[in-house]
Design a protein around this motif. Structure first.
Motif, PDB file in Angstrom:
ATOM      1  N   SER A  22       0.653  -1.085   0.049  1.00  0.00           N
ATOM      2  CA  SER A  22       0.028  -0.110  -0.024  1.00  0.00           C
ATOM      3  C   SER A  22       0.815   1.276  -0.030  1.00  0.00           C
ATOM      4  CB  SER A  22      -0.773   0.015   1.278  1.00  0.00           C
ATOM      5  OG  SER A  22      -0.312   0.031   2.376  1.00  0.00           O
ATOM      6  N   ASP A  23       2.024   1.175   0.457  1.00  0.00           N
ATOM      7  CA  ASP A  23       3.063   2.454   0.438  1.00  0.00           C
ATOM      8  C   ASP A  23       4.596   1.979  -0.235  1.00  0.00           C
ATOM      9  OD1 ASP A  23       1.123   3.699   1.937  1.00  0.00           O
ATOM     10  OD2 ASP A  23       2.107   2.992   3.904  1.00  0.00           O
ATOM     11  N   ASP A  24       5.164   2.759  -0.507  1.00  0.00           N
ATOM     12  CA  ASP A  24       6.175   2.522  -0.999  1.00  0.00           C
ATOM     13  C   ASP A  24       7.291   1.966   0.130  1.00  0.00           C
ATOM     14  OD1 ASP A  24       6.004   3.949  -3.593  1.00  0.00           O
ATOM     15  OD2 ASP A  24       6.683   5.740  -2.752  1.00  0.00           O
ATOM     16  N   LEU A  25       8.110   1.207  -0.284  1.00  0.00           N
ATOM     17  CA  LEU A  25       8.692   0.384   0.710  1.00  0.00           C
ATOM     18  C   LEU A  25      10.351   0.781   0.472  1.00  0.00           C
ATOM     19  CD1 LEU A  25       9.023  -1.552   2.992  1.00  0.00           C
ATOM     20  CD2 LEU A  25       9.625  -3.190   0.975  1.00  0.00           C
ATOM     21  N   PHE A  26      11.230   1.370   1.700  1.00  0.00           N
ATOM     22  CA  PHE A  26      12.463   1.953   1.531  1.00  0.00           C
ATOM     23  C   PHE A  26      13.296   0.951   2.431  1.00  0.00           C
ATOM     24  CE2 PHE A  26       9.394   5.335   1.114  1.00  0.00           C
ATOM     25  CZ  PHE A  26       9.826   6.005   0.069  1.00  0.00           C
ATOM     26  N   ASP A  27      14.668   0.943   2.172  1.00  0.00           N
ATOM     27  CA  ASP A  27      15.666   0.465   2.865  1.00  0.00           C
ATOM     28  C   ASP A  27      16.066   1.475   3.977  1.00  0.00           C
ATOM     29  OD1 ASP A  27      17.477   1.912   1.694  1.00  0.00           O
ATOM     30  OD2 ASP A  27      18.535   0.597   0.435  1.00  0.00           O
ATOM     31  N   SER A  28      17.057   0.851   4.700  1.00  0.00           N
ATOM     32  CA  SER A  28      17.632   1.782   5.772  1.00  0.00           C
ATOM     33  C   SER A  28      18.406   3.033   5.532  1.00  0.00           C
ATOM     34  CB  SER A  28      18.457   1.115   6.760  1.00  0.00           C
ATOM     35  OG  SER A  28      19.874   0.421   6.057  1.00  0.00           O
ATOM     36  N   GLN A  29      18.793   3.036   4.217  1.00  0.00           N
ATOM     37  CA  GLN A  29      19.471   4.243   3.548  1.00  0.00           C
ATOM     38  C   GLN A  29      18.338   5.034   2.888  1.00  0.00           C
ATOM     39  OE1 GLN A  29      21.028   1.171   2.903  1.00  0.00           O
ATOM     40  NE2 GLN A  29      22.061   1.657   5.116  1.00  0.00           N
ATOM     41  N   GLY A  30      17.224   4.925   2.728  1.00  0.00           N
ATOM     42  CA  GLY A  30      16.074   5.670   2.293  1.00  0.00           C
ATOM     43  C   GLY A  30      15.899   5.183   0.782  1.00  0.00           C
ATOM     44  N   GLN A  31      16.627   4.122   0.240  1.00  0.00           N
ATOM     45  CA  GLN A  31      16.440   3.967  -0.987  1.00  0.00           C
ATOM     46  C   GLN A  31      15.194   3.014  -1.264  1.00  0.00           C
ATOM     47  OE1 GLN A  31      18.661   4.991  -3.730  1.00  0.00           O
ATOM     48  NE2 GLN A  31      19.607   6.091  -1.949  1.00  0.00           N
ATOM     49  N   THR A  32      14.320   3.363  -2.273  1.00  0.00           N
ATOM     50  CA  THR A  32      13.195   2.608  -2.664  1.00  0.00           C
ATOM     51  C   THR A  32      13.543   1.402  -3.083  1.00  0.00           C
ATOM     52  OG1 THR A  32      12.153   4.812  -3.535  1.00  0.00           O
ATOM     53  CG2 THR A  32      11.372   2.398  -4.008  1.00  0.00           C
ATOM     54  N   LEU A  33      12.884   0.284  -2.240  1.00  0.00           N
ATOM     55  CA  LEU A  33      13.057  -1.223  -2.572  1.00  0.00           C
ATOM     56  C   LEU A  33      12.074  -1.569  -3.469  1.00  0.00           C
ATOM     57  CD1 LEU A  33      14.129  -2.760   0.846  1.00  0.00           C
ATOM     58  CD2 LEU A  33      15.652  -2.183  -1.033  1.00  0.00           C
ATOM     59  N   LEU A  34      10.610  -1.026  -3.176  1.00  0.00           N
ATOM     60  CA  LEU A  34       9.769  -1.530  -4.063  1.00  0.00           C
ATOM     61  C   LEU A  34       8.581  -0.324  -4.065  1.00  0.00           C
ATOM     62  CD1 LEU A  34       8.801  -5.206  -2.935  1.00  0.00           C
ATOM     63  CD2 LEU A  34       9.681  -4.489  -5.329  1.00  0.00           C
TER      64      LEU A  34
END
Length: 108
Positions: A22-34
């Motif tokens: 339902s939302d963008d998914l980010f890694d711990s560095q703020g990069q978009t994973l999905l």
């Protein structure tokens, strides 16, 4: 009026292929994973585990126009209550406008 997505928080270990973010998914560095709207597969779930993702926000349905209107009315009432003693400072007015934009989609 667009229908609002209802979401639920799901532990990665409980995620299943076919679920939709339902939302963008980010890694711990703020990069978009999905991105929001991505459909999970076995491969993406395994990849998220390697990225140490623990929780996902998954679509659990959509609100009807009536439910969305009720939610907006509730938010508007709550915001009015929270700002009932607001002073006339520009900072307070800006905060009020930003919160209304965030919760109600109004222009700030």
């Amino acid at each position: 009026m667009a229908l609002t997505i209802i979401h639920k928080q799901v532990a990665l270990q409980d995620a299943e292929p076919g679920m939709v973010l339902s939302d963008d998914l980010f890694d711990s560095q703020g990069q978009t994973l999905l991105p929001a709207g991505a459909t999970l597969t076995e491969q993406t779930i395994a990849s998220l585990a390697r990225h140490e993702v623990e929780w996902l926000r998954i679509e659990a349905g959509r609100m009807s126009p009536e439910e969305e209107a009720a939610q907006r009315a509730h938010y508007a009432q709550r915001i009015a209550h929270l700002f009932r003693h607001q002073d006339d400072s520009p900072a307070a007015a800006l905060l009020h406008a930003y919160i209304r934009k965030y919760r109600l989609g109004e222009e700030a």
